[in-house]
Motif scaffolding. Structure first.
Motif, PDB file in Angstrom:
ATOM      1  N   PHE A  32     -21.251  -3.295 -22.315  1.00  0.00           N
ATOM      2  CA  PHE A  32     -21.236  -1.859 -22.066  1.00  0.00           C
ATOM      3  C   PHE A  32     -22.412  -1.198 -22.784  1.00  0.00           C
ATOM      4  CE2 PHE A  32     -17.329  -2.652 -20.161  1.00  0.00           C
ATOM      5  CZ  PHE A  32     -16.793  -1.502 -19.612  1.00  0.00           C
ATOM      6  N   GLU A  33     -22.997  -0.207 -22.123  1.00  0.00           N
ATOM      7  CA  GLU A  33     -24.039   0.616 -22.730  1.00  0.00           C
ATOM      8  C   GLU A  33     -23.368   1.770 -23.463  1.00  0.00           C
ATOM      9  OE1 GLU A  33     -27.977   3.255 -21.411  1.00  0.00           O
ATOM     10  OE2 GLU A  33     -26.548   2.557 -19.894  1.00  0.00           O
ATOM     11  N   TYR A  34     -23.892   2.072 -24.642  1.00  0.00           N
ATOM     12  CA  TYR A  34     -23.323   3.156 -25.435  1.00  0.00           C
ATOM     13  C   TYR A  34     -24.236   4.384 -25.363  1.00  0.00           C
ATOM     14  CZ  TYR A  34     -19.414   0.509 -27.210  1.00  0.00           C
ATOM     15  OH  TYR A  34     -18.229  -0.175 -27.298  1.00  0.00           O
ATOM     16  N   ALA A  49     -18.837   4.566 -23.918  1.00  0.00           N
ATOM     17  CA  ALA A  49     -19.248   3.255 -23.423  1.00  0.00           C
ATOM     18  C   ALA A  49     -19.158   3.266 -21.904  1.00  0.00           C
ATOM     19  CB  ALA A  49     -18.346   2.170 -23.995  1.00  0.00           C
ATOM     20  N   VAL A  50     -20.213   2.774 -21.239  1.00  0.00           N
ATOM     21  CA  VAL A  50     -20.291   2.817 -19.777  1.00  0.00           C
ATOM     22  C   VAL A  50     -20.776   1.467 -19.261  1.00  0.00           C
ATOM     23  CG1 VAL A  50     -21.259   4.014 -17.770  1.00  0.00           C
ATOM     24  CG2 VAL A  50     -20.893   5.273 -19.901  1.00  0.00           C
ATOM     25  N   ALA A  51     -20.176   1.021 -18.151  1.00  0.00           N
ATOM     26  CA  ALA A  51     -20.640  -0.203 -17.491  1.00  0.00           C
ATOM     27  C   ALA A  51     -20.140  -0.227 -16.064  1.00  0.00           C
ATOM     28  CB  ALA A  51     -20.162  -1.450 -18.237  1.00  0.00           C
ATOM     29  N   ARG A 107     -10.844  -2.390 -24.219  1.00  0.00           N
ATOM     30  CA  ARG A 107     -11.898  -3.397 -24.123  1.00  0.00           C
ATOM     31  C   ARG A 107     -11.608  -4.462 -23.057  1.00  0.00           C
ATOM     32  NH1 ARG A 107      -8.834  -3.594 -28.415  1.00  0.00           N
ATOM     33  NH2 ARG A 107      -7.792  -5.535 -29.060  1.00  0.00           N
ATOM     34  N   ALA A 147     -11.266  -2.533 -19.430  1.00  0.00           N
ATOM     35  CA  ALA A 147     -12.565  -1.997 -19.014  1.00  0.00           C
ATOM     36  C   ALA A 147     -13.477  -3.097 -18.503  1.00  0.00           C
ATOM     37  CB  ALA A 147     -13.223  -1.266 -20.182  1.00  0.00           C
ATOM     38  N   ALA A 148     -13.492  -4.226 -19.201  1.00  0.00           N
ATOM     39  CA  ALA A 148     -14.356  -5.322 -18.780  1.00  0.00           C
ATOM     40  C   ALA A 148     -13.965  -5.832 -17.405  1.00  0.00           C
ATOM     41  CB  ALA A 148     -14.292  -6.449 -19.810  1.00  0.00           C
ATOM     42  N   ALA A 190     -14.887  -3.175 -14.645  1.00  0.00           N
ATOM     43  CA  ALA A 190     -16.330  -2.993 -14.454  1.00  0.00           C
ATOM     44  C   ALA A 190     -16.902  -3.945 -13.414  1.00  0.00           C
ATOM     45  CB  ALA A 190     -17.060  -3.163 -15.782  1.00  0.00           C
ATOM     46  N   THR A 224     -17.403   1.821 -11.751  1.00  0.00           N
ATOM     47  CA  THR A 224     -18.102   2.393 -12.902  1.00  0.00           C
ATOM     48  C   THR A 224     -17.036   2.798 -13.910  1.00  0.00           C
ATOM     49  OG1 THR A 224     -19.909   3.222 -11.521  1.00  0.00           O
ATOM     50  CG2 THR A 224     -19.623   4.219 -13.704  1.00  0.00           C
ATOM     51  N   CYS A 259     -15.687   4.937 -20.901  1.00  0.00           N
ATOM     52  CA  CYS A 259     -14.722   4.904 -22.001  1.00  0.00           C
ATOM     53  C   CYS A 259     -15.228   5.753 -23.162  1.00  0.00           C
ATOM     54  CB  CYS A 259     -14.501   3.477 -22.479  1.00  0.00           C
ATOM     55  SG  CYS A 259     -13.852   2.342 -21.259  1.00  0.00           S
TER      56      CYS A 259
END
Length: 312
Positions: free
Chosen positions: A28-30, A44-46, A66, A69-70, A73, A77, A80
């Motif tokens: 994830f990109e923060y 957090a985005v992914a 966590r 979300a994984a 994704a 999109t 979090c």
């Protein structure tokens, strides 16, 4: 409700500010996303595809999602954030008791999604985050396409069903409903014991929250006592007033709604599904055998429920 002013574009965190020694959601990109005057949310985005925003509960941060979300994704999109007042998000002062109303916090989430390019999005929340999600669904029905609530009742119903000795399960809500001063002092004096209590007694599977994640939750909560108290205090003030006004006006959640809930009815003596149907005509309500921290204790089942919701 009036449409919030679009928030400024999100700003990537400098490398030094990206969570390093603590746990993160891999892949994830923060971002640090401004959502209101003086308030930015650590997010957090992914993933790609239709957006879903996941909101955490107490005493957690976005890390509670966590696993879910994984998985999501892979074809959505996934967004979090740490809620305002929690984790690494901004923690504004609350001079008049409204800065942490769910109406304000819901507006944060709509502004967050818009800043990331999404006018419409699905929304799932756990515990305190579910209360924000419910308010977002009521106030912003054109923005929220689907809504999921994990192990909470709408604020008005919560206060109506707690009574007598059974209300002991919500002792923290009564404590934090007190005027500013005493709750903050008491909790700050033993923050790890206070927040750790919930992690211990609300989980059926203690191994679902590993030591590094638990330490991150406790550190984040320890640093956010005034804003966490303000969030909970709002449930006995403006949040309750807003729910009462909506009930009187007959306002409901018009999007598809999924609720996953422990068997509160057996414990507190009420029909949880009936309570929810009064708010959500298009409702899938499930009583589940997991502990309160179900996104961590049963992530596969929670992910499946969210995927099913998104097909409705």
């Amino acid at each position: 409700m009036p449409t919030p002013t679009p928030a400024p574009a999100p700003l990537p965190l400098p490398d030094a500010a990206v969570p390093g020694p603590g746990p993160v959601i891999p892949g994830f990109e923060y971002l640090r996303v401004p959502v209101a005057d003086g308030v930015a949310l650590h997010t957090a985005v992914a993933g790609t595809g239709s957006p879903i925003v996941l909101l955490h509960g107490l005493p957690q941060t976005h890390l509670m999602w966590r696993h879910v979300a994984a998985e999501l994704a892979a074809d959505h999109t996934v967004i979090c954030p740490d809620l305002r007042g929690y984790g690494a998000s901004d923690k504004p002062a609350d001079p008049d008791g409204t800065a942490y109303s769910k109406r304000i916090m819901a507006a944060d989430i709509v502004a967050l999604a818009r800043a990331l390019g999404h006018d419409r999005f699905a929304l799932a929340g756990h515990d305190r985050g579910a209360l924000v999600a419910i308010r977002a669904g009521l106030d912003h029905p054109d923005a929220v396409t689907h809504l999921a609530s994990l192990d909470v009742l709408p604020t008005l119903d919560m206060w109506e069903v707690m009574h007598g000795v059974t209300a002991a399960v919500g002792f923290h809500l009564y404590l934090m409903a007190q005027p500013p001063g005493l709750p903050e002092t008491m909790i700050e004096a033993s923050a790890d014991a206070f927040f750790g209590h919930f992690l211990d007694v609300w989980a059926r599977d203690p191994q679902a929250i590993p030591d590094d994640v638990r330490a991150a939750y406790l550190a984040a909560s320890r640093a956010a006592v005034p804003s966490i108290v303000a969030d909970c205090r709002a449930s006995a003030g403006p949040d309750l007033e807003h729910d009462r006004a909506d009930r009187a006006a007959g306002r409901q959640l018009r999007m598809p709604v999924t609720v996953l809930q422990q068997d509160w009815g057996a414990a507190l003596g009420f029909d949880a599904a009936a309570r929810w149907r009064a708010w959500a005509p298009d409702l899938h309500h499930s009583t589940v055998p997991y502990g309160h921290f179900m996104a961590e204790e049963a992530p596969t089942e929670v992910t499946t429920a969210l995927r099913t919701l998104l097909t409705r």
